[in-house]
Design an enzyme around this catalytic site. Structure first.
Site, PDB file in Angstrom:
ATOM      1  N   HIS A  32       0.876  -1.183   0.000  1.00 26.41           N
ATOM      2  CA  HIS A  32       0.000   0.000   0.000  1.00 26.41           C
ATOM      3  C   HIS A  32       0.908   1.226   0.000  1.00 26.41           C
ATOM      4  O   HIS A  32       1.837   1.311   0.814  1.00 26.41           O
ATOM      5  CB  HIS A  32      -0.885  -0.020   1.243  1.00 26.41           C
ATOM      6  CG  HIS A  32      -2.018   0.941   1.209  1.00 26.41           C
ATOM      7  ND1 HIS A  32      -1.832   2.305   1.239  1.00 26.41           N
ATOM      8  CD2 HIS A  32      -3.351   0.750   1.143  1.00 26.41           C
ATOM      9  CE1 HIS A  32      -3.014   2.906   1.193  1.00 26.41           C
ATOM     10  NE2 HIS A  32      -3.957   1.977   1.138  1.00 26.41           N
ATOM     11  N   ARG A  46      -6.143  10.295  -0.009  1.00 25.42           N
ATOM     12  CA  ARG A  46      -5.845  10.833  -1.352  1.00 25.42           C
ATOM     13  C   ARG A  46      -7.126  11.079  -2.137  1.00 25.42           C
ATOM     14  O   ARG A  46      -7.234  12.045  -2.885  1.00 25.42           O
ATOM     15  CB  ARG A  46      -4.898   9.883  -2.100  1.00 25.42           C
ATOM     16  CG  ARG A  46      -3.444  10.009  -1.618  1.00 25.42           C
ATOM     17  CD  ARG A  46      -2.553   8.950  -2.226  1.00 25.42           C
ATOM     18  NE  ARG A  46      -2.744   7.666  -1.596  1.00 25.42           N
ATOM     19  CZ  ARG A  46      -2.741   6.488  -2.206  1.00 25.42           C
ATOM     20  NH1 ARG A  46      -2.551   6.438  -3.510  1.00 25.42           N
ATOM     21  NH2 ARG A  46      -2.918   5.367  -1.552  1.00 25.42           N
TER      22      ARG A  46
HETATM   23  O1  MEZ Z   1      -9.101  -2.020  -0.324  1.00 29.11           O
HETATM   24  C1  MEZ Z   1      -8.248  -1.602   0.459  1.00 29.11           C
HETATM   25  O2  MEZ Z   1      -7.135  -2.120   0.556  1.00 29.11           O
HETATM   26  C2  MEZ Z   1      -8.544  -0.389   1.257  1.00 29.11           C
HETATM   27  C3  MEZ Z   1      -9.956   0.023   1.323  1.00 29.11           C
HETATM   28  C4  MEZ Z   1      -7.540   0.268   1.808  1.00 29.11           C
HETATM   29  C5  MEZ Z   1      -7.533   1.698   2.140  1.00 29.11           C
HETATM   30  O3  MEZ Z   1      -6.653   2.390   1.653  1.00 29.11           O
HETATM   31  O4  MEZ Z   1      -8.378   2.163   2.886  1.00 29.11           O
END
Ligand code: MEZ
Length: 556
Positions: free
Chosen positions: A329, A349
């Site tokens: 992420h 974001r």
């Molecule tokens: O789907 C995801 O991983 C999610 C909703 C993560 C996020 O950034 O909130």
């Protein structure tokens, strides 16, 4: 409502950070309202190849045994897939089960709970075993939302194309089709069960963009969407009286003498006692692998995310698909270090915050797909030297005050209240100062290979949620994981319960475990660990933690 008060800590940011913040503040007015350029396909390909951790050869090992022999997977996963079974050398009496059920669900997260509800709806005796407590799962950790094309300007076809592009065209078409077609109904199902989605005054669901979406289709419950969904699913499981055995891990699958899945060997996490569950169908819903800390990355995952289901399935002969592709992420907490790796939702974001380097430059469009965004952040820090120095490495600003400039005062508290509170504990008011982020290990894009009926190549073995691979191709879009756990959790529950009446189990056995061990011996693979791992090997205060969780890519 009175605004949330934060005691800001004047010392939280050091002088270098403060100097950089001044540059971020100076450039902010010029950045607001300016659409940042999207990268070309060639630019994306280039940044991925050079900076995405999936492309680092030294992070991977080639499997020497099993259905995916010859294929590469993360080294830490390879060690576990080729690890030593926890039942070897133990007298496990699989012929005399302690539990007897139709559908055994391994895992108590969103996929396991959804599967259980539909399995019971289908008339099957159903039982969940979970190594922690029901709800201790990555579903609980998901923040930003769940996708569904249910607005007049949208359609499942657009949703399909977005996810297909995001997945680099590797998504299994029949799975992706099911995901997007059943998404609107999944939202209605959750809404009907009591999930409190964000809505306008007239009851219309509020939807926003996520990275790589061409339409606003992210439904959310503030920034605790997964926790809210899990709350409701857990209540539903409990209210229906579905049997849940907490603190009990599955450590091996049981097959019968015809190769059908016939249950699992269980281990009580507190006492270590071994139990046997007999079942006509098993659903693996064990979630992800963040706690394996691939390539030394911190993680946004819950404590039990150790890829257990992949190990159990693989030893029983189930194939893996795209197990070499991992999602980092883009925005994990980089500072303060007490929160290292915790998720900073993509919704930040979506609400307008830009990614800004040490010189106050917004170096990319913040809503590129996750793999491209993560790789670009790593490039900005490692190649261009434009990261902000922190005690654990360099990081990038997420310019959160922009959200209030764009949406008005109070937007952060309304839309991302969890994040606001998380940072407030460390004296940071994200409405006033930007926050420091760096990619964090978030999601396993691949997993066990399943059909659109959620079954593996092992008869009677079903998989749902993050443990299954294929639907997201080689990169998942935000909000398609919560959707996946609902659509495919329910799918697995429906098909498993429908499968049960036709099953005649033969003699239960663990001979596949011995065969797998013999394969390892023949291939001269010396197992480095016992597997499945069940829990990460560190504890808070244990000096080994420091060895395991190093700052990602310090050496790039
Ligand atoms: O789907 C995801 O991983 C999610 C909703 C993560 C996020 O950034 O909130």
């Amino acid at each position: 409502m009175a605004a949330f008060e934060i005691q800001t800590d004047p010392n939280v940011y050091d002088e270098t950070m403060l100097e950089s913040i001044r540059k971020v503040e100076a450039s902010r007015p010029g950045r607001i309202g300016k659409e940042l350029r999207r990268m070309s396909a060639e630019e994306k390909e280039d940044v991925l190849r050079r900076f995405h951790p999936d492309y680092r050869e030294d992070g991977f090992a080639v499997l020497e045994v099993g259905p995916n022999k010859g294929e590469k997977v993360p080294s830490e996963l390879a060690d576990l897939l080729q690890g030593r079974s926890r039942v070897l050398g133990k007298a496990v009496d699989v012929a005399h089960p302690d539990y007897d059920t139709d559908v055994l669900i391994i895992g108590g997260g969103g996929a396991g709970a959804s599967a259980a509800i539909e399995s019971v709806n289908g008339g099957a005796r159903t039982m969940i075993v979970t190594k922690l407590r029901i709800g201790d799962a990555n579903t609980m950790m998901a923040e930003g939302g769940i996708q569904a094309a249910d607005k007049p300007n949208d359609s499942p076809a657009f949703h399909y194309l977005d996810a297909l592009g995001g997945g680099h065209f590797y998504n299994k078409p029949e799975l992706l089709k099911k995901l997007v077609m059943e998404a609107p109904e999944a939202i209605q199902w959750l809404n009907g069960l009591g999930v409190m989605f964000d809505k306008d005054a007239d009851g219309t669901m509020i939807t926003t963009h996520g990275g790589g979406t061409s339409r606003k289709r992210m439904h959310a419950c503030a920034d605790y969407s997964g926790a809210e969904i899990m709350r409701v699913l857990r209540d539903e499981v409990i209210n229906r009286g579905i049997q849940v055995v907490d603190f009990t891990a599955a450590i091996e699958l049981i097959l019968d003498d015809r190769g059908q899945c016939a249950g699992a060997v269980l281990r009580n996490m507190e006492t270590g006692e071994i139990r046997v569950a007999r079942a006509k169908a098993v659903i693996i819903a064990t979630g992800g692998a963040g706690r394996l800390h691939y390539q030394g990355f911190p993680t946004s995952n819950h404590y039990g995310a150790t890829a257990d289901g992949l190990i159990l399935g693989y030893r029983a002969g189930a194939r893996l698909l795209y197990a070499d592709t991992i999602q980092y992420h883009p925005t994990g907490v980089a500072y303060p270090e007490q929160m290292l790796g915790a998720l900073v939702t993509e919704k930040v974001r979506s609400c307008g915050a830009q990614l800004v380097n040490v010189d106050g430059e917004a170096f990319m469009n913040p809503l590129e797909t996750r793999d491209v965004t993560a790789a670009s952040i790593i490039r900005e820090c490692k190649e261009r030297g434009k990261g902000v120095p922190t005690p654990l490495g360099s990081a990038i600003w997420l310019d959160t005050p922009m959200i209030e400039d764009i949406g008005g005062r109070g937007t952060i508290e309304k839309r991302i209240p969890g994040m606001l509170r998380m940072y407030s504990k460390f004296g940071i008011d994200m409405r006033l100062t930007p926050i420091l982020i760096y990619p964090t290990l978030h999601y396993q894009n691949g997993g066990l290979d399943v059909t659109d009926k959620s079954m593996t190549n092992v008869p009677g073995l079903f998989v749902a949620g993050e443990a299954a691979g294929g639907v997201h191709g080689r990169n998942r879009l935000m909000g398609n994981s919560l959707l996946d756990v609902i659509v495919f959790g329910r799918n697995a529950g429906k098909y498993a319960s429908a499968y049960v009446p036709g099953v005649r189990l033969g003699v239960p056995t663990l001979s596949h475990v011995e065969r797998f061990q013999a394969e390892l011996t023949a291939a001269k693979v010396v197992s480095k660990v016992e597997s499945p791992l069940l829990l990460p090997s560190y504890t808070h205060g244990n000096p080994r933690f420091a060895d395991t969780v190093k700052w990602g890519h310090a050496d790039l």
